[in-house]
Scaffold this motif. Structure first.
Motif, short mmCIF file in Angstrom:
data_model
loop_
_atom_site.label_atom_id
_atom_site.label_comp_id
_atom_site.label_asym_id
_atom_site.label_seq_id
_atom_site.Cartn_x
_atom_site.Cartn_y
_atom_site.Cartn_z
N TYR A 246 -2.45 -1.15 -5.19
CA TYR A 246 -1.14 -0.60 -4.87
C TYR A 246 -0.16 -1.73 -5.08
O TYR A 246 -0.35 -2.83 -4.51
N SER A 247 0.87 -1.51 -5.90
CA SER A 247 1.75 -2.62 -6.26
C SER A 247 3.18 -2.18 -6.50
O SER A 247 3.50 -1.00 -6.48
N SER A 248 4.01 -3.18 -6.76
CA SER A 248 5.41 -3.00 -7.11
C SER A 248 5.71 -3.89 -8.31
O SER A 248 5.19 -5.00 -8.40
N ARG B 207 8.84 5.37 -4.46
CA ARG B 207 7.93 6.44 -4.07
C ARG B 207 7.53 6.27 -2.59
O ARG B 207 6.40 5.84 -2.30
N PRO B 208 8.44 6.54 -1.68
CA PRO B 208 8.12 6.34 -0.26
C PRO B 208 6.92 7.15 0.22
O PRO B 208 6.21 6.71 1.12
N ALA C 214 1.46 6.93 2.26
CA ALA C 214 0.03 7.26 2.16
C ALA C 214 -0.81 5.98 2.16
O ALA C 214 -1.87 5.93 2.80
N MET C 215 -0.35 4.95 1.45
CA MET C 215 -1.04 3.67 1.44
C MET C 215 -1.07 3.08 2.84
O MET C 215 -2.12 2.61 3.30
N GLY D 24 -3.11 0.65 7.00
CA GLY D 24 -2.42 0.12 8.16
C GLY D 24 -1.40 -0.96 7.84
O GLY D 24 -0.97 -1.69 8.72
N ARG D 25 -1.01 -1.06 6.58
CA ARG D 25 -0.03 -2.05 6.14
C ARG D 25 0.95 -1.38 5.19
O ARG D 25 0.58 -0.47 4.45
N THR D 26 2.19 -1.87 5.18
CA THR D 26 3.19 -1.33 4.26
C THR D 26 3.48 -2.27 3.10
O THR D 26 4.16 -1.90 2.16
#
Length: 87
Positions: free
Chosen positions: A7-9, A38-39, A44-45, A50-52
């Motif tokens: 999961y990345s940006s 994509r909030p 969901a991630m 348990g981390r944003t």
């Protein structure tokens, strides 16, 4: 080679650093889930791990954590066996 999911940006230097380490360890392909704009995906991630924050890295379904966690795993000698499918 193991299945890697990230999961990345696009704007995250830690994401780029984590992917650079994976490339250095021979990983040429991974499943990338971009959270930019994509909030719902980021939420969901967050529910999953348990981390944003990004990156959030999985190897064969096992949550590794973020960039620092990936580098620590590598420093302990644990990354390459996971990438080869050895637990």
């Amino acid at each position: 080679m193991a299945h890697v999911k990230i999961y990345s940006s696009d704007y995250c230097p830690y994401c780029h650093r984590a992917k650079a380490l994976l490339r250095a360890r021979g990983v040429t392909e991974w499943e990338e889930v971009n959270v930019d704009g994509r909030p719902d995906v980021r939420q969901a991630m967050a529910q999953l791990v348990g981390r944003t924050s990004v990156p959030q890295i999985f190897i064969d379904g096992q949550h590794i954590g973020g960039c620092d966690d990936l580098h620590a795993l590598d420093a302990r000698g644990g990354l390459e066996p996971l990438l080869r499918g050895q637990r």
